[in-house]
Design a protein around this motif. Structure first.
Motif, PDB file in Angstrom:
ATOM      1  N   TYR A 335      80.105  20.764  91.314  1.00 40.94           N
ATOM      2  CA  TYR A 335      80.835  21.524  90.293  1.00 40.94           C
ATOM      3  C   TYR A 335      80.511  23.012  90.389  1.00 40.94           C
ATOM      4  CZ  TYR A 335      81.972  23.653  85.846  1.00 40.94           C
ATOM      5  OH  TYR A 335      82.448  24.522  84.894  1.00 40.94           O
ATOM      6  N   GLN A 339      83.233  25.878  90.980  1.00 34.02           N
ATOM      7  CA  GLN A 339      83.443  26.945  89.994  1.00 34.02           C
ATOM      8  C   GLN A 339      83.237  28.314  90.612  1.00 34.02           C
ATOM      9  OE1 GLN A 339      84.629  26.373  86.811  1.00 34.02           O
ATOM     10  NE2 GLN A 339      84.968  28.584  86.949  1.00 34.02           N
ATOM     11  N   ASP A 343      86.132  31.109  90.562  1.00 37.04           N
ATOM     12  CA  ASP A 343      85.853  32.420  89.962  1.00 37.04           C
ATOM     13  C   ASP A 343      86.117  33.563  90.940  1.00 37.04           C
ATOM     14  OD1 ASP A 343      85.085  31.234  87.597  1.00 37.04           O
ATOM     15  OD2 ASP A 343      82.931  31.329  88.024  1.00 37.04           O
ATOM     16  N   ASP A 467      93.805  22.087  84.897  1.00 40.52           N
ATOM     17  CA  ASP A 467      92.705  22.070  83.932  1.00 40.52           C
ATOM     18  C   ASP A 467      92.933  21.081  82.797  1.00 40.52           C
ATOM     19  OD1 ASP A 467      94.666  23.358  82.506  1.00 40.52           O
ATOM     20  OD2 ASP A 467      93.504  25.168  82.090  1.00 40.52           O
ATOM     21  N   LYS A 472      83.317  19.404  84.066  1.00 38.81           N
ATOM     22  CA  LYS A 472      81.876  19.367  83.829  1.00 38.81           C
ATOM     23  C   LYS A 472      81.430  17.919  83.604  1.00 38.81           C
ATOM     24  CE  LYS A 472      81.589  24.001  81.805  1.00 38.81           C
ATOM     25  NZ  LYS A 472      81.247  24.799  80.600  1.00 38.81           N
TER      26      LYS A 472
END
Length: 492
Positions: A335, A339, A343, A467, A472
């Motif tokens: 994860y 991420q 980002d 999304d 998470k």
């Protein structure tokens, strides 16, 4: 002598099969009469036809004075006289919006430097010949009402001509001034000789991929539609996934397939459903295993919507609803890698730089697990990359009409190119510890984790189109519990 002995031999009608019964003269005469008009009322041009016209203009501008030939291909035989469900060529669909088999788009150059677009396709035979009731492959009583050339022209906003004219058109072309999108139609490939060792045709495929890379608003809406259906498909699976007993991977595959056919055209690719150690096989599509409480389940699945745009989403979930400490450690590492990649995405960033961003996080995590045989810096060296033993693939790929979209684009427009607004890419790092890998501790062997989302590059950064599914680890656990509490449901 029986009536069957007097029947007309099954020949002369394309698509008729040897095991079909013949037609006695009286039946033939009877079948040819008494049919009413089946005109389609209020047929009008599709709203998206303007998008397809703009794309043809873009392609036209890249090759002034040249004839461009883009086929869609034919149905592929599955066995004997049965065929796989037809899926049109992606470049052809992008340029025309036509989803029928055997059609060929030809862009004929004009004196003004542009092109006239003509779609060569099978005409509707309606009731003019016996094909409508005798041909199992093409007859309207077998496959449904087809559009005439004029009707299709109205719908797509493009001139349509009889496919029978194409042979003469291709024969009259100057091969040195024609380009063909090859590998889709053997007859078209044969009709036009490749010149310059095929470089001219290769360039056509490259330019098409590069033009398709930037999605317009309509395309982004189609991708969102496919992704939203994919989210519902994952929810369907979660609602029927028992926490206390095993179920077959194919049950999970089938439940998602139901959603794909109900809400879209099909799945965008063969669903990967990897329970336990099957998750460490990157393209596990055999799907003949079973889930086991306490193990992880990796699902890489995507719905292809009615306009052929596909989602590509992966989630790894604990079958019993809760990650073990070790599973969570590996999952959270993947994860963190994903991420970091999401980002970093923004206009102007070089595509391959995301690979470095995501892989460094994985390499550092592998070092923390005590697995790297060298330092992180040494492992990240281009001449080393030993970290890749446990993560073979790249961070992701472009997405659109194909799950691995724009595959023919030149390197300087893909891996070495810059992100631009309208690009859509997947970000999908993973770690895979094979069951027979003696360089990892026993407790890690057979553990596989991948997380994948579909990311749109915007003017200022990026947007995660998928999304709607949590990522998470604690959110995945909560989501799984919520879906199970909601109970099973059928699409509708």
């Amino acid at each position: 002598m029986t009536a069957e002995d007097n029947a007309v031999p099954a020949k002369g009608v394309e698509g008729e099969r040897k095991h079909d019964p013949g037609f006695p003269p009286k039946l033939l005469e009877f079948m040819r009469t008494g049919w009413g008009d089946s005109t389609i009322p209020d047929l009008r041009e599709l709203a998206q036809a303007r998008n397809h016209a703009r794309r043809r203009d873009q392609l036209s501008a890249a090759f002034p004075g040249e004839t461009l030939v883009i086929p869609t291909g034919a149905e592929h035989r599955r066995a004997n006289d049965t065929f796989f469900r037809f899926r049109p060529g992606s470049d052809f669909a992008w340029l025309t919006g036509d989803y029928d088999p055997e059609s060929v788009l030809v862009l004929h150059p004009t004196d003004g430097g542009g092109h006239d677009a003509v779609l060569y396709r099978r005409p509707r035979k309606s009731r003019e010949t016996d094909e409508f009731f005798r041909s199992a492959q093409y007859g309207e009583l077998w496959v449904g009402r087809q559009l005439s050339l004029d009707e299709k022209a109205t719908l797509l906003g493009i001139e349509c001509r009889d496919l029978a004219e194409l042979e003469a058109v291709l024969a009259a072309l100057d091969d040195a001034k024609a380009r063909v999108l090859r590998g889709l139609d053997a007859a078209v490939d044969k009709a036009i000789a490749a010149t310059g060792e095929g470089e001219r045709d290769k360039e056509l495929a490259e330019i098409l991929s590069e033009l398709r890379a930037i999605k317009d608003e309509w395309e982004i809406a189609q991708l969102q539609d496919a992704i939203d259906a994919t989210v519902r498909g994952f929810e369907d699976v979660a609602r029927v996934l028992p926490s206390d007993r095993g179920v077959s991977e194919r049950l999970i595959e089938g439940i998602f397939q139901l959603r794909a056919r109900h809400d879209g055209n099909d799945v965008g690719y063969s669903s990967i459903v990897g329970a336990g150690s099957h998750a460490t096989t990157l393209h596990w599509i055999t799907n003949d295993g079973r889930t086991t409480p306490g193990d992880l389940l990796l699902m890489d699945m995507g719905v292809e919507n009615e306009h052929l745009y596909t989602a590509d989403v992966t989630r790894t979930v604990p079958v019993n609803g809760t990650f073990t400490d070790l599973q969570r450690q590996v999952y959270d590492l993947v994860y963190a890698s994903q991420q970091a990649g999401i980002d970093a995405i923004r206009p102007g960033l070089i595509y391959k730089e995301i690979q470095q961003v995501t892989m460094r996080v994985l390499a550092e995590g592998l070092a923390d697990l005590g697995l790297l045989p060298s330092s992180v810096e040494e492992a990240m060296d281009p001449d080393s990359q030993v970290y890749r033993r446990w993560t073979l693939h790249s961070f992701g790929h472009m997405l659109g009409l194909d799950v691995h979209d724009c595959a023919s684009a030149r390197r300087e427009h893909y891996q070495d190119g810059e992100f631009k607004p309208g690009h859509v890419v997947t970000v999908e790092p993973g770690l895979y510890f094979q069951a027979d890998d003696e360089l990892v501790p026993d407790e890690l062997r057979g553990l596989g984790v991948r997380i994948e989302d579909d990311i749109l590059v915007t003017d200022t950064g990026s947007k995660n189109l998928s999304d709607g599914l949590p990522r998470k680890s604690h959110e995945v656990e909560s989501w799984l519990a919520e879906q199970r509490d909601a109970g099973a449901r059928l699409p509708g």
